[in-house]
Scaffold this motif. Structure first.
Motif: not given
Length: 524
Positions: A438-454, A461-463
């Motif tokens: 119904g409306g909103g602006t896309p948002v991007t975020k970058t995550y780093t996951v260390k090898g062997g972890t979760s 959330r979009p603004s």
């Protein structure tokens, strides 16, 4: 003559890879072993099938369709279409296809119309998508809501996703049921099904094509194949669905079993709806194709019980190292350092409160690094206690090679799980929240996951969000292997209602040889 013939072969191979649904189901192992002269191109057509959601009079189902942005327009300049339409339903006598099995009064049971295909009351398209990057939603509270079949083409085909989310307020099937509508195929594995008296498991077989499909169903318990032959030669008419109650296929009630679905003619979509008298209900999606190592991502931190069901479907036994990927590293569950799977036999292990307040993902690898015996597995996860318990399923899933998508996220209640199962191979992942329906602006975020972890995180959330939105997960160049899942938590009173969807790669692109490549030099 050779020059002409080889050029035509190159064109034919390229066209076969980018036209038709088969391209979507083709394995995608990344570009590491790509042949010279090949290009990665978006698929031009994809298909999805959504099973009938619920027969409950107090159920409501939301459909959310989404296609990520990014695919170039076709040569004709058209953006493409993406829509689902209601399918017919084959009535049965107690869940067994074609009138097999015992009579009953539950979903799938019929009156005098046993074996008859009942056409849908309405054939209007459901959640037709007009543009990439913005979800479209629809809801229904009808207990007779049909299965859906459909296709997308052009720019809407790559990554086209439809989420089916059902909330049932009361009754044996109460709770939250979620499913990413499936792509058609010829074989499916479902570890974790049950034919016990406290469960009602239906496998929904849906045929998207204009010709009949013929399907065999095989159940395997702790001693191998379960007795019974009612699962052979099931006919699934064109553009129709057949619900089969698994307990009608065997005379041996079995709590922990594995189901193998094989389409001997044609192809189908398949999903299992499981309903437990105490734990509610949810969809069990098909597990990833059997392989020597499997990852089951997204066990919630407040899980009160976790049950692992695994099978080595090949001719060899499998010995597996069992590890839980946590935010701080890989740990071995107490008392379960290894797991032995006998060939063709289903093994179940209760892991109890495995996570102990810390979210994680289960990683199964060969005890002998050179072993190649394929395995498949799924988890049944429970949240809550006493009469306020709810269950969900997590099947083994494919890694995210290029991109994965989860639709039907709302302002709150979503948890994104990412796991990098290999030590020393960190994963770097870009997560994009789309515009809202119904409306909103896309948002991007970058995550780093260390090898062997979760990593478990509340996703971006979009603004200015209005309505629902989709999440796309894309590994960055050079990232290590990464697996993903999304949990939806939508409490119902004091019930911790939830559902988990694994996020495999969407296979929205394929590697094809350059169409104009001159291969005659190879034959002169």
């Amino acid at each position: 003559m050779k020059r002409t013939m080889m050029s035509l072969i190159g064109v034919a191979v390229a066209l076969a890879a980018v036209t038709g649904v088969a391209a979507v189901a083709a394995p995608d192992t990344g570009d590491r072993d790509a042949p010279r002269g090949s290009s990665r191109l978006p698929v031009q057509r994809s298909a999805l099938l959504c099973p009938a959601p619920t027969s409950s009079e107090v159920g409501e189902t939301a459909y959310t369709a989404f296609a990520p942005k990014g695919a170039a327009a076709g040569a004709d300049g058209k953006k493409g279409t993406a829509e689902l339409r209601p399918a017919g339903t084959v009535r049965d006598a107690g869940g067994g296809a074609g009138g097999k099995g015992k009579k009953g009064k539950d979903k799938g049971a019929a009156d005098s119309a046993a074996g008859q295909t009942v056409a849908p009351r309405d054939t209007k398209p459901v959640v037709p998508l007009q543009e990439a990057g913005k979800p479209v939603t629809a809801t229904t509270d009808s207990p007779d809501a049909p299965a859906l079949v459909g296709a997308a083409d052009g720019t809407l085909a790559p990554g086209w996703t439809v989420q089916q989310t059902t909330s049932v307020a009361a009754g044996a099937g109460r709770g939250l049921l979620g499913l990413s509508c499936t792509t058609p195929d010829t074989t499916f594995w479902f570890p974790g099904v049950s034919t016990a008296t406290d469960r009602q498991d239906y496998v929904h077989l849906t045929n998207p094509d204009a010709t009949p499909a013929v399907v065999d169903l095989e159940l395997r318990g702790k001693d191998g194949s379960l007795a019974g032959s009612a699962g052979e030669d099931i006919s699934v008419p064109p553009h129709a669905t057949v619900p089969v109650l698994l307990s009608t296929l065997t005379s041996s009630p079995t709590t922990n079993a594995s189901l193998h679905v094989v389409a001997r003619e044609g192809r189908v979509g398949a999903a299992v709806q499981a309903s437990d008298s105490k734990l509610g209900s949810d969809w069990l999606p098909p597990a990833a194709d059997p392989s020597s190592s499997v990852v089951l991502p997204g066990i919630p931190k407040d899980a009160t019980s976790v049950r692992l069901v695994a099978l080595a479907p090949g001719e060899s036994d499998a010995d597996l190292k069992v590890q839980l990927a946590t935010p701080t590293g890989l740990i071995t569950p107490a008392g379960l350092e290894t797991l032995h799977l006998k060939s063709g036999m289903t093994t179940a292990v209760d892991l109890k409160d495995l996570t102990k307040g810390e979210a994680g993902s289960l990683v199964l690898t060969p005890s002998d690094k050179d072993a190649k015996a394929p395995v498949t597995a799924a988890l049944r996860v429970t949240r809550g206690k006493g009469a306020k318990q709810e269950m969900a399923f997590i099947p083994a899933t494919r890694p995210v090679e290029k991109r994965a998508t989860a639709a039907d996220n709302r302002d709150r209640g979503s948890t994104l799980s990412l796991v990098a199962p290999e030590k020393g191979k960190d994963a770097k992942v870009k997560v994009t929240a789309s515009a809202g329906s119904g409306g909103g602006t896309p948002v991007t975020k970058t995550y780093t996951v260390k090898g062997g972890t979760s990593l478990d995180a509340e996703p971006p959330r979009p603004s200015g969000l209005k309505g629902t939105y989709a999440l796309t997960v894309e590994p960055e160049p050079g990232s290590g292997p990464v697996y993903a899942a999304r949990m939806l938590a939508r409490p119902q009173g004091g019930l911790p209602a939830f559902t988990v969807q694994p996020l495999p790669d969407d296979r929205g692109s394929v590697l094809v040889p350059t169409a104009g490549q001159d291969l005659s030099v190879l034959t002169n």
